[in-house]
Design a protein around this motif. Sequence first.
Motif, PDB file in Angstrom:
ATOM      1  N   GLY A   1       0.786  -1.224   0.000  1.00  0.00           N
ATOM      2  CA  GLY A   1       0.000   0.000   0.000  1.00  0.00           C
ATOM      3  C   GLY A   1       0.816   1.272   0.000  1.00  0.00           C
ATOM      4  O   GLY A   1       0.297   2.343   0.309  1.00  0.00           O
ATOM      5  N   ARG A   2       2.089   1.183  -0.391  1.00  0.00           N
ATOM      6  CA  ARG A   2       2.970   2.348  -0.404  1.00  0.00           C
ATOM      7  C   ARG A   2       3.711   2.414  -1.735  1.00  0.00           C
ATOM      8  O   ARG A   2       4.078   1.379  -2.294  1.00  0.00           O
ATOM      9  CB  ARG A   2       3.981   2.285   0.740  1.00  0.00           C
ATOM     10  CG  ARG A   2       3.350   2.294   2.122  1.00  0.00           C
ATOM     11  CD  ARG A   2       4.355   1.972   3.202  1.00  0.00           C
ATOM     12  NE  ARG A   2       3.791   2.150   4.540  1.00  0.00           N
ATOM     13  CZ  ARG A   2       4.432   1.888   5.673  1.00  0.00           C
ATOM     14  NH1 ARG A   2       5.682   1.424   5.626  1.00  0.00           N
ATOM     15  NH2 ARG A   2       3.839   2.081   6.837  1.00  0.00           N
ATOM     16  N   VAL A   3       3.941   3.621  -2.224  1.00  0.00           N
ATOM     17  CA  VAL A   3       4.702   3.819  -3.457  1.00  0.00           C
ATOM     18  C   VAL A   3       5.666   4.980  -3.266  1.00  0.00           C
ATOM     19  O   VAL A   3       5.478   5.828  -2.390  1.00  0.00           O
ATOM     20  CB  VAL A   3       3.788   4.104  -4.671  1.00  0.00           C
ATOM     21  CG1 VAL A   3       2.975   2.887  -5.031  1.00  0.00           C
ATOM     22  CG2 VAL A   3       2.877   5.290  -4.405  1.00  0.00           C
ATOM     23  N   GLN A   4       6.695   5.000  -4.098  1.00  0.00           N
ATOM     24  CA  GLN A   4       7.667   6.091  -4.065  1.00  0.00           C
ATOM     25  C   GLN A   4       7.325   7.132  -5.116  1.00  0.00           C
ATOM     26  O   GLN A   4       6.926   6.810  -6.227  1.00  0.00           O
ATOM     27  CB  GLN A   4       9.072   5.551  -4.307  1.00  0.00           C
ATOM     28  CG  GLN A   4      10.114   6.652  -4.488  1.00  0.00           C
ATOM     29  CD  GLN A   4      11.534   6.118  -4.515  1.00  0.00           C
ATOM     30  OE1 GLN A   4      11.916   5.287  -3.692  1.00  0.00           O
ATOM     31  NE2 GLN A   4      12.329   6.599  -5.465  1.00  0.00           N
ATOM     32  N   PHE A   5       7.495   8.390  -4.728  1.00  0.00           N
ATOM     33  CA  PHE A   5       7.457   9.506  -5.675  1.00  0.00           C
ATOM     34  C   PHE A   5       8.756  10.272  -5.533  1.00  0.00           C
ATOM     35  O   PHE A   5       9.415  10.231  -4.483  1.00  0.00           O
ATOM     36  CB  PHE A   5       6.278  10.442  -5.392  1.00  0.00           C
ATOM     37  CG  PHE A   5       4.939   9.876  -5.768  1.00  0.00           C
ATOM     38  CD1 PHE A   5       4.427  10.050  -7.041  1.00  0.00           C
ATOM     39  CD2 PHE A   5       4.192   9.162  -4.845  1.00  0.00           C
ATOM     40  CE1 PHE A   5       3.198   9.523  -7.396  1.00  0.00           C
ATOM     41  CE2 PHE A   5       2.964   8.627  -5.183  1.00  0.00           C
ATOM     42  CZ  PHE A   5       2.462   8.811  -6.461  1.00  0.00           C
ATOM     43  N   VAL A   6       9.118  10.988  -6.591  1.00  0.00           N
ATOM     44  CA  VAL A   6      10.271  11.889  -6.547  1.00  0.00           C
ATOM     45  C   VAL A   6       9.764  13.304  -6.765  1.00  0.00           C
ATOM     46  O   VAL A   6       8.965  13.553  -7.679  1.00  0.00           O
ATOM     47  CB  VAL A   6      11.323  11.515  -7.601  1.00  0.00           C
ATOM     48  CG1 VAL A   6      12.365  12.621  -7.756  1.00  0.00           C
ATOM     49  CG2 VAL A   6      12.005  10.206  -7.222  1.00  0.00           C
ATOM     50  N   VAL A   7      10.201  14.224  -5.919  1.00  0.00           N
ATOM     51  CA  VAL A   7       9.851  15.641  -6.042  1.00  0.00           C
ATOM     52  C   VAL A   7      11.115  16.405  -6.414  1.00  0.00           C
ATOM     53  O   VAL A   7      12.132  16.316  -5.714  1.00  0.00           O
ATOM     54  CB  VAL A   7       9.279  16.199  -4.725  1.00  0.00           C
ATOM     55  CG1 VAL A   7       8.962  17.686  -4.881  1.00  0.00           C
ATOM     56  CG2 VAL A   7       8.027  15.426  -4.312  1.00  0.00           C
TER      57      VAL A   7
END
Length: 318
Positions: free
Chosen positions: A181-187
Amino acid sequence: MARSTSGPAATGSEQEAPQATGRRPGGAVQDADTRATGHATEEASDRAAAGASGASARAGERTGVPEQRQERATASYIYGILPSDVELTPEPRGVGDPPGEIALVRHRDIAALVSELRLTRPLGRPQDLVAHQNLLDDVAAEVPVLPLRFGAVMESPEAIVSELLTPHHDRFRSALEELEGRVQFVVKGRYEEGTVLREVLAEEPEAARLREEIRGLPEEATWDARIRLGEIINRAVEVKRDADTQALAQGLAPHAVAVVIREPTHEEDAAHLAVLVETDRQEEFEQALEEFGRRWADRVTLRLLGPQAPYDFVDTQG
């Protein structure tokens, strides 16, 4: 790709190639307990890389084997580790030329995402790295995945089970449960052109003086002043970047599981973060980022990349 139990919906967005998969973050804002305990993935990648060279040697050293048969020698390329209850539609989108058809090698509660690879074909083209990344990111949008480093190869599906999945089963399963239930994003934040320079000249009297001093004069006559001006500007930009990065990381942290501060990739970078987000809080996270966008309007442009595989949140250093 589908799962036997309902998984989080995929979210479309821009993609970015991963930075040094699994490296330790520098100056991270995160809860250490939230990191996937994936030390085994480093061992797996190392073992797989060794397996690639060994398999290649065996394929090429067979005395009297016709060249046509050597051409057909294959191994298993490994992208990452998934839960075993995933169902996928095989399609030719893996690494290699032609692209390999993706498949799963299952063992108890976990599975390796793989494709067949011809050992006689070179591996390491830019399109191979892109295929590796894109496949992992697409999978991560639906199910938890432990990414292996680019180039992980083992001799056969049987070797994957005996040398990778069996000895690391419990650690892989625990790490996957933690990523559920978790994902990575890049900002990424980039200063608007000229913004930082104007701020530095307004805040640093010596910089403003040196700029006026060298204006209109030949470079060779103002070499020392130019060097000094560059040093002042570079130091001031680093201070601003550190402050803006910390502000963004701290502002997003309440809306995320963990935040990792990445190294800048451009001299005008204002911030570069990897963020682990719970899928049911993604909208809340994006709203917090949009608020920063409004606050930094005309100063910093923010980009959100993802969802991605959790490259920054699988601790391969132990």
